[in-house]
Design an enzyme around this catalytic site. Structure first.
Site, PDB file in Angstrom:
ATOM      1  CB  SER A  34      -0.911   0.099   1.224  1.00  0.00           C
ATOM      2  OG  SER A  34      -0.880  -1.011   2.021  1.00  0.00           O
ATOM      3  CG  HIS A  65      -4.449  -2.863  -1.552  1.00  0.00           C
ATOM      4  ND1 HIS A  65      -3.320  -3.498  -1.088  1.00  0.00           N
ATOM      5  CD2 HIS A  65      -4.856  -2.073  -0.552  1.00  0.00           C
ATOM      6  CE1 HIS A  65      -3.058  -3.099   0.153  1.00  0.00           C
ATOM      7  NE2 HIS A  65      -3.986  -2.236   0.498  1.00  0.00           N
ATOM      8  CG  HIS A  87      -3.751  -8.077   2.249  1.00  0.00           C
ATOM      9  ND1 HIS A  87      -4.129  -7.290   1.175  1.00  0.00           N
ATOM     10  CD2 HIS A  87      -2.585  -7.576   2.705  1.00  0.00           C
ATOM     11  CE1 HIS A  87      -3.214  -6.347   0.990  1.00  0.00           C
ATOM     12  NE2 HIS A  87      -2.269  -6.497   1.897  1.00  0.00           N
ATOM     13  CE1 TYR A  89      -7.417  -6.501   3.996  1.00  0.00           C
ATOM     14  CE2 TYR A  89      -5.298  -6.988   5.003  1.00  0.00           C
ATOM     15  CZ  TYR A  89      -6.068  -6.242   4.143  1.00  0.00           C
ATOM     16  OH  TYR A  89      -5.504  -5.238   3.402  1.00  0.00           O
ATOM     17  CD  GLU A  90      -7.667  -8.196  -0.324  1.00  0.00           C
ATOM     18  OE1 GLU A  90      -8.294  -7.846  -1.329  1.00  0.00           O
ATOM     19  OE2 GLU A  90      -6.432  -8.369  -0.316  1.00  0.00           O
ATOM     20  CB  ALA A 117       2.211   0.195   4.896  1.00  0.00           C
ATOM     21  CG  MET A 215      -2.923  -6.341   8.823  1.00  0.00           C
ATOM     22  SD  MET A 215      -4.460  -5.478   8.462  1.00  0.00           S
ATOM     23  CE  MET A 215      -4.527  -4.326   9.851  1.00  0.00           C
ATOM     24  CB  SER A 216       1.051  -8.074   3.779  1.00  0.00           C
ATOM     25  OG  SER A 216       2.135  -7.211   3.992  1.00  0.00           O
ATOM     26  CG  ASN A 239       0.332   3.155  11.766  1.00  0.00           C
ATOM     27  OD1 ASN A 239       0.422   2.631  10.642  1.00  0.00           O
ATOM     28  ND2 ASN A 239       0.057   2.469  12.847  1.00  0.00           N
ATOM     29  CG  HIS A 251      -6.935   1.713   4.239  1.00  0.00           C
ATOM     30  ND1 HIS A 251      -5.814   0.903   4.265  1.00  0.00           N
ATOM     31  CD2 HIS A 251      -7.305   1.774   2.925  1.00  0.00           C
ATOM     32  CE1 HIS A 251      -5.528   0.511   3.029  1.00  0.00           C
ATOM     33  NE2 HIS A 251      -6.416   1.034   2.209  1.00  0.00           N
TER      34      HIS A 251
END
Ligand code: HPA
Length: 276
Positions: A34, A65, A87, A89-90, A117, A215-216, A239, A251
């Site tokens: 991202s 994305h 990902h 989570y998708e 990120a 998350m990746s 962050n 996001h």
């Protein structure tokens, strides 16, 4: 469970498609997460493929994305840039999450540079910082190697020491120092998501030895390691990971902040690629 031969048939079919449309396998692939796509603006002589043109390539569902592959030259080196990834989570299966990287390696690419990120856990990782990944914690609860193993693709029990190649880490450090680019080194914790962590989870992750969280990356790295690729990983800290007195995370903010680290990433990648 997917039939093992189907898993690899799909990989072989994507690899063949890449060869037919992009030519011989380039020297390296960079997977750009991202907000990090700007690196692609330096590419010359390029050929591109949208993810939805590639049979069996999973299509991303997250804003910002939508993906493509761009193959061309950075300086004198031929590279493949993968802009975007899918990902867990998708709702994709682990097999779908790792199919792109497996296919790229099957095509013949030997060096993999993963970027992402991430939220900074260690206090020395402020937004905008670059962290070279020394090692990871796979906390997704999944592993792409579960199930029968095809011994012709990789070992049943692959070794995970030095997964992030010592040689590539040394090269990143050398080039960053030469270019006066600030960086840190650390451990990336890969979680399922998509909710950001609670402050209590961040405390736990700190206790487990994580310096950054995202998350990746970790599943793709396990799959790439299994196939014997040389791997490097770079996290752009977008962050500070959640804390009780910190700001709420969105996001959009995360993507914008990741973009700010891109200029340095771009300079670094250009000079690292030359020396591969
Ligand atoms: N947590 C998890 N994933 C992330 C974060 C975070 O704080 N920032 C960017 N990706």
């Amino acid at each position: 469970m997917s039939d093992l031969s189907d898993v690899w048939k799909r990989v072989d079919s994507v690899a063949k498609f890449l060869g037919e449309h992009l030519g011989p396998a380039p020297d390296a692939v960079m997977v750009l997460g991202s907000g990090l796509r700007d690196v692609a603006s330096e590419l010359t002589d390029e050929r591109a493929l949208q993810f939805d043109e590639i049979p069996y390539w999973p299509k991303s569902t997250v804003a910002g994305h939508t993906g493509e592959l761009r193959c061309g030259k950075l300086g004198d080196r031929r590279v493949l840039l993968q802009l975007g990834r899918v990902h867990l989570y998708e709702g994709y299966t682990v097999e779908e999450v790792v199919r792109p990287i497996r296919s790229i390696i099957q095509w013949g690419v030997k060096t993999v540079i993963m970027t992402n990120a991430a939220g900074g856990i260690n206090e020395y990782l402020k937004p905008g910082a670059l962290m070279f990944i020394d090692d990871h914690l796979n906390l997704t609860g999944h592993n792409p190697l579960v199930g029968p193993n095809d011994d012709s693709r990789g070992e049943r029990f692959p070794d995970m020491t030095d997964t992030y190649s010592r040689k590539l880490r040394a090269l990143l450090v050398e080039e960053a120092s030469r270019l006066d680019i600030d960086f840190k080194m650390g451990v990336y914790a890969g979680l399922l998501g998509p909710s950001y962590e609670t402050p209590a989870e961040v405390k736990m992750l700190r206790g487990l030895g994580a310096d950054a969280v995202g998350m990746s990356t970790v599943l793709e790295v396990v799959a790439a390691r299994h196939m014997g690729a040389d791997i490097a990983g770079i996290s752009c800290i977008s962050n500070m990971a959640a804390s009780y007195n910190g700001p709420r995370l969105t996001h959009e903010d995360v993507q914008m902040a990741a973009g700010r680290a891109t200029t340095q990433m771009k300079r670094l990648i250009l000079s690292v690629v030359e020396k591969l």
